[in-house]
Scaffold this motif. Structure first.
Motif, PDB file in Angstrom:
ATOM      1  N   TYR A   1       6.223   3.816  -7.972  1.00  0.00           N
ATOM      2  CA  TYR A   1       7.064   4.778  -7.253  1.00  0.00           C
ATOM      3  C   TYR A   1       8.017   5.460  -8.231  1.00  0.00           C
ATOM      4  CZ  TYR A   1      10.710   6.108  -3.815  1.00  0.00           C
ATOM      5  OH  TYR A   1      11.629   6.768  -3.061  1.00  0.00           O
TER       6      TYR A   1
ATOM      7  N   SER B   1       0.733  11.959  -1.379  1.00  0.00           N
ATOM      8  CA  SER B   1       1.788  10.936  -1.336  1.00  0.00           C
ATOM      9  C   SER B   1       3.034  11.368  -2.101  1.00  0.00           C
ATOM     10  CB  SER B   1       1.263   9.613  -1.933  1.00  0.00           C
ATOM     11  OG  SER B   1       0.691   9.812  -3.218  1.00  0.00           O
TER      12      SER B   1
ATOM     13  N   ASN C   1       0.830  -1.189   0.000  1.00  0.00           N
ATOM     14  CA  ASN C   1       0.000   0.000   0.000  1.00  0.00           C
ATOM     15  C   ASN C   1       0.870   1.246   0.000  1.00  0.00           C
ATOM     16  OD1 ASN C   1      -1.525   2.220   1.779  1.00  0.00           O
ATOM     17  ND2 ASN C   1      -3.067   0.936   0.786  1.00  0.00           N
ATOM     18  N   TYR C   2       0.424   2.282  -0.680  1.00  0.00           N
ATOM     19  CA  TYR C   2       1.225   3.493  -0.821  1.00  0.00           C
ATOM     20  C   TYR C   2       1.547   4.152   0.514  1.00  0.00           C
ATOM     21  CZ  TYR C   2      -2.878   6.538  -0.058  1.00  0.00           C
ATOM     22  OH  TYR C   2      -3.961   7.195   0.475  1.00  0.00           O
TER      23      TYR C   2
ATOM     24  N   MET D   1       4.629   8.737  -4.961  1.00  0.00           N
ATOM     25  CA  MET D   1       3.992   7.434  -4.850  1.00  0.00           C
ATOM     26  C   MET D   1       2.595   7.487  -5.461  1.00  0.00           C
ATOM     27  SD  MET D   1       6.443   7.881  -2.582  1.00  0.00           S
ATOM     28  CE  MET D   1       5.713   8.882  -1.295  1.00  0.00           C
ATOM     29  N   THR D   2       2.363   6.666  -6.460  1.00  0.00           N
ATOM     30  CA  THR D   2       1.055   6.603  -7.106  1.00  0.00           C
ATOM     31  C   THR D   2       0.376   5.297  -6.729  1.00  0.00           C
ATOM     32  OG1 THR D   2       1.798   7.960  -8.967  1.00  0.00           O
ATOM     33  CG2 THR D   2      -0.177   6.602  -9.304  1.00  0.00           C
ATOM     34  N   PRO D   3      -0.708   5.353  -5.956  1.00  0.00           N
ATOM     35  CA  PRO D   3      -1.429   4.114  -5.646  1.00  0.00           C
ATOM     36  C   PRO D   3      -2.053   3.550  -6.919  1.00  0.00           C
ATOM     37  CG  PRO D   3      -2.126   5.945  -4.217  1.00  0.00           C
ATOM     38  CD  PRO D   3      -1.340   6.530  -5.339  1.00  0.00           C
TER      39      PRO D   3
ATOM     40  N   THR E   1       1.783  -0.149  -5.505  1.00  0.00           N
ATOM     41  CA  THR E   1       2.166   1.254  -5.661  1.00  0.00           C
ATOM     42  C   THR E   1       3.198   1.372  -6.764  1.00  0.00           C
ATOM     43  OG1 THR E   1       1.830   1.638  -3.293  1.00  0.00           O
ATOM     44  CG2 THR E   1       3.179   3.252  -4.478  1.00  0.00           C
TER      45      THR E   1
END
Length: 347
Positions: free
Chosen positions: A265, A222, A144-145, A255-257, A263
């Protein structure tokens, strides 16, 4: 789970071409491509007819033709042609605002009316010719992000996870300072008269001990700035004059969920020395990639451990910054959901 009214990194700019491609952001499959003029288009990747991904279709000029029955959509997601001659009013797909900056493609996942490119993370010295840059490919994390956000608000973990690169004895127990800002949380500390960490020994220009700043800052939702400052011992600290030989490295982290448990990154570093030194850039990229692989191994295992835990986990005083960040982001997500629910009730 996710804050939607925010800018996320969708891709490096070179990754989006005239070819249709699918990306995933906040558990949404999105079809991305460039127009003939080079503008970026981002549409929900599902034809409204039978939900075939538009990325499996073909480009017709600046439009996308579905590969199943030929429904054709323009850059804002409106259907402009359908078999049989009549276009149903529901024949449209959601289009996402995008913007290019810092060699990255940014995407807005929430209300398009609120998408303001001026709100994209501001990077100091990005265009400064006196600063060098190194970067690597985006990394895929099986976590998880927020675990990565935790990691980037945790200066202490480097003593154990990155002992051969970023870590040193002082990173184990020097007290941390936590500061909540308007758009995130900062965890920082000065370590005075200490031996430089192994990674930085190879790049600083002075000999002997140093004063070292660890500045770990994560902004909602994030995005992180990790600033490392190394200056000769006796010239650092909150009020230090900073020596002319001071080395500064800004590590930018986005950080892109993609899903709840994955994630993507994106990262690069800016440095205040030797901007045109390609060998230095390669060395720094390779060493940073190695350190990030250490992070990935740990965080992937933490994701699994937290998902399968048979007893409660505990928090430590060093987790103060992470907990503050999570609480505020959770409140922002809840407020956004409440506003969305009210708007849906009105409509």
């Amino acid at each position: 789970m996710f804050l939607k009214n925010a800018w996320y990194v969708a891709a490096w700019d070179h990754e989006v071409t005239r070819d249709l491609a699918q990306i995933t952001v906040l558990e949404r499959a999105i079809c991305v491509y460039r127009t003939e003029a080079g503008a970026i288009v981002a549409l929900d990747d599902a034809c409204p007819h039978r939900k075939l991904p538009l990325s499996m279709g073909r480009i017709k000029g600046d439009m996308v033709e579905c590969g199943y029955h030929g429904l054709t959509f323009d850059c804002v997601g409106q259907c402009v042609w359908a078999p049989g001659g009549r276009i149903p009013s529901e024949a449209r797909v959601h289009a996402y605002p995008t913007h290019e900056k810092y060699g990255l493609v940014w995407i807005w996942m929430g209300n398009p009316v609120l998408a303001d490119p001026e709100e994209i993370f501001e990077i100091e010295n990005f265009d400064n010719p006196d600063w060098g840059m190194n970067r690597g490919a985006a990394m895929e994390l099986d976590c998880n992000y927020l675990l990565m956000c935790d990691n980037l608000l945790d200066p202490t973990h480097v003593a154990w996870v990155h002992g051969g690169s970023f870590g040193q004895a002082a990173t184990k127990d020097t007290p941390l300072r936590v500061k909540k800002t308007e758009n995130g949380v900062i965890v920082h500390r000065w370590m005075l008269d200490v031996e430089p960490a192994p990674f930085y020994k190879k790049v600083i220009s002075f000999k002997g001990n140093c004063d070292r700043l660890q500045h770990y800052e994560v902004r909602y939702p994030s995005h992180a700035l990790i600033r490392a400052v190394f200056t000769p011992a006796g010239t650092g600290g909150p009020d230090g004059p900073l020596h002319p030989d001071t080395f500064i490295m800004d590590s930018l982290n986005f950080m892109t969920p993609t899903t709840a448990g994955k994630t993507r990154y994106y990262w690069f570093q800016l440095r205040n020395i030797r901007p045109d030194d390609a060998a230095l850039s390669r060395m720094m990229t390779e060493d940073v990639q190695h350190a990030f692989e250490e992070d990935r191994a740990v965080l992937n295992a933490v994701q699994k451990g937290m998902a399968e835990k048979t007893s409660p986990h505990i928090d430590l005083p060093i987790d103060a910054g992470q907990l503050r960040f999570r609480r505020q982001l959770e409140a922002m997500i809840a407020e956004e959901a409440m506003v969305d629910a009210k708007m849906q009730g009105i409509s």
